[in-house]
Scaffold this motif. Structure first.
Motif, short mmCIF file in Angstrom:
data_model
loop_
_atom_site.label_atom_id
_atom_site.label_comp_id
_atom_site.label_asym_id
_atom_site.label_seq_id
_atom_site.Cartn_x
_atom_site.Cartn_y
_atom_site.Cartn_z
N UNK A 241 0.83 -1.20 0.00
CA UNK A 241 0.00 0.00 0.00
C UNK A 241 0.86 1.26 0.00
N UNK A 242 1.94 1.24 0.80
CA UNK A 242 2.79 2.42 0.90
C UNK A 242 3.47 2.74 -0.42
N UNK A 243 3.90 1.71 -1.15
CA UNK A 243 4.66 1.92 -2.38
C UNK A 243 3.83 2.54 -3.49
N UNK A 244 2.51 2.58 -3.31
CA UNK A 244 1.69 3.25 -4.30
C UNK A 244 1.85 4.76 -4.24
N UNK A 245 2.30 5.27 -3.09
CA UNK A 245 2.41 6.72 -2.91
C UNK A 245 3.80 7.17 -2.47
N UNK A 246 4.71 6.23 -2.24
CA UNK A 246 6.01 6.57 -1.67
C UNK A 246 7.12 6.28 -2.67
N UNK A 247 8.05 7.22 -2.89
CA UNK A 247 9.18 6.93 -3.78
C UNK A 247 9.98 5.73 -3.29
N UNK A 248 10.47 4.94 -4.22
CA UNK A 248 11.21 3.73 -3.86
C UNK A 248 12.44 4.04 -3.02
N UNK A 249 13.10 5.18 -3.30
CA UNK A 249 14.29 5.54 -2.54
C UNK A 249 13.97 5.81 -1.08
N UNK A 250 12.85 6.49 -0.84
CA UNK A 250 12.43 6.76 0.54
C UNK A 250 12.10 5.46 1.25
N UNK A 251 11.44 4.57 0.56
CA UNK A 251 11.11 3.26 1.13
C UNK A 251 12.38 2.53 1.56
N UNK A 252 13.38 2.51 0.70
CA UNK A 252 14.61 1.78 1.01
C UNK A 252 15.32 2.37 2.21
N UNK A 253 15.32 3.71 2.30
CA UNK A 253 15.97 4.35 3.45
C UNK A 253 15.23 4.00 4.74
N UNK A 254 13.91 4.02 4.71
CA UNK A 254 13.14 3.67 5.90
C UNK A 254 13.41 2.23 6.33
N UNK A 255 13.54 1.33 5.36
CA UNK A 255 13.80 -0.06 5.69
C UNK A 255 15.19 -0.25 6.29
N UNK A 256 16.07 0.71 6.04
CA UNK A 256 17.41 0.63 6.61
C UNK A 256 17.41 0.80 8.12
N UNK A 257 16.30 1.26 8.66
CA UNK A 257 16.20 1.47 10.11
C UNK A 257 15.87 0.19 10.87
N UNK A 258 15.65 -0.91 10.16
CA UNK A 258 15.19 -2.13 10.83
C UNK A 258 16.13 -2.67 11.91
N UNK A 259 17.46 -2.58 11.77
CA UNK A 259 18.29 -3.05 12.89
C UNK A 259 17.98 -2.32 14.19
N UNK A 260 17.71 -1.02 14.12
CA UNK A 260 17.36 -0.27 15.33
C UNK A 260 16.00 -0.70 15.87
N UNK A 261 15.05 -0.94 14.97
CA UNK A 261 13.73 -1.41 15.41
C UNK A 261 13.85 -2.80 16.03
N UNK A 262 14.70 -3.64 15.44
CA UNK A 262 14.90 -4.98 15.99
C UNK A 262 15.50 -4.91 17.39
N UNK A 263 16.47 -4.01 17.58
CA UNK A 263 17.07 -3.86 18.90
C UNK A 263 16.04 -3.39 19.91
N UNK A 264 15.14 -2.50 19.49
CA UNK A 264 14.08 -2.03 20.38
C UNK A 264 13.12 -3.16 20.74
N UNK A 265 12.74 -3.95 19.73
CA UNK A 265 11.85 -5.08 19.99
C UNK A 265 12.52 -6.09 20.91
N UNK A 266 13.81 -6.33 20.70
CA UNK A 266 14.53 -7.26 21.57
C UNK A 266 14.57 -6.78 23.01
N UNK A 267 14.69 -5.46 23.18
CA UNK A 267 14.73 -4.90 24.54
C UNK A 267 13.35 -4.98 25.20
#
Length: 310
Positions: A241-267
């Motif tokens: 749904x997001x990719x219908x309105x979001x540039x692919x480059x912005x999507x890729x940058x946001x996905x780069x944050x997953x290690x930090x989100x994973x660390x938060x979930x682990x905590x």
């Protein structure tokens, strides 16, 4: 998490000024919600591993996700060439291997470091695909992050877990390549649904041999289905749904944050805290990933694939 070449999502034309900023909040929120869903689903999987084993959890997740995707997508089975089927089978093998290796990793090392090490696979693919000198900087940052994460020798992390995480990253890179090929040969999400079914069927004997009748336990079945929804079905839907309105480059940058989100979930879910050095290491890998994405943006090569199933 990083640049993932696949069926390119068209970059939408958005209004300028304030309307553009407000309009971007919706799809950005969807991507972040999908990333949170993936990583908290991963944290839930870690809690289930002691009861069903890593192969058992992977089997339940792949089976449940395959059933949902097949019912929703109802992919056409006829009219595909031998090459088409060979591509989707290879995609399914990569998907199953990536899941299996990643869950073996999180059974041994904390979720944040595991995701950070895993992201090196697509990051390496992104750097190699760009072939620009500036990517030596991003590679250097990533290597420094890995060095810090390992404390100079991974003395604080299980070396077998580290090996599994790196193997999952390598399979993630393979997943990306075959995701691109599958996206060109199958319409919409049909290829993903078929590949998920292939992965589930291939992993089923391993799961049965490992977990046996525990796979039939109602509580384990329910948790496994919840993991599939959180880590596969829900995030893929949100990102689509997001990719219908979001540039692919912005999507890729946001996905780069997953290690930090994973660390938060682990905590929050697992009580896995990070030292300042480990947090700095994760930040370096995230910076390297974002830098590699922005380099490819300059070359006009940024494409995205569905979030990986790990």
């Amino acid at each position: 998490m990083t640049v993932t070449p696949s069926t390119a999502a068209p970059t939408p034309v958005t209004p300028t000024g304030r309307q553009r900023r407000l309009g971007s909040l919706g799809p950005v929120g969807l991507v972040l919600a999908g990333a949170i869903s993936v990583q908290f689903g991963g944290a839930l999987a870690v809690t289930l591993i002691p009861r069903a084993g890593a192969p058992g959890v992977v089997t339940l997740r792949l089976l449940a996700a395959a059933v949902v995707l097949l019912l929703v997508c109802r992919p056409r089975l006829r009219g595909h060439s031998r090459t088409d089927w060979g591509t989707v089978i290879a995609f399914g093998i990569a998907m199953g291997a990536m899941n299996g290796l990643f869950y073996e990793a999180v059974a041994r090392i904390p979720l944040g470091p595991a995701v950070t090490l895993e992201v090196l696979g697509p990051l390496t693919l992104s750097v190699l695909a760009s072939r620009r000198a500036v990517n030596a900087l991003w590679a250097g940052l990533a290597l420094l992050g890995v060095f810090l994460l390992g404390g100079g020798g991974f003395s604080d992390l299980d070396p077998i877990g580290v090996a599994f995480a790196l193997g999952a990253g390598a399979m993630w890179a393979v997943y990306i390549l075959f995701s691109a090929r599958t996206g060109r040969r199958f319409p919409q999400a049909d290829g993903l649904a078929l590949a998920m079914a292939v992965a589930a069927l291939l992993f089923l004997p391993i799961g049965i041999a490992s977990a046996g009748t525990r796979l039939l336990n109602p509580t384990i079945l329910a948790l496994g289905s919840a993991i599939a929804l959180l880590s596969s079905v829900l995030p893929y839907t949100l990102e689509l749904l997001a990719l219908r309105r979001l540039p692919a480059s912005t999507f890729a940058i946001l996905m780069s944050l997953e290690p930090a989100i994973a660390a938060t979930a682990g905590f929050l879910i697992l009580g896995q805290s990070l030292s300042l050095t480990e947090a700095a290491a994760i930040a370096l890998v995230i910076a390297a990933s974002i830098g590699a994405v922005r380099t490819q943006v300059g070359q006009g090569k940024v494409k995205v694939a569905p979030a990986p199933e790990a």
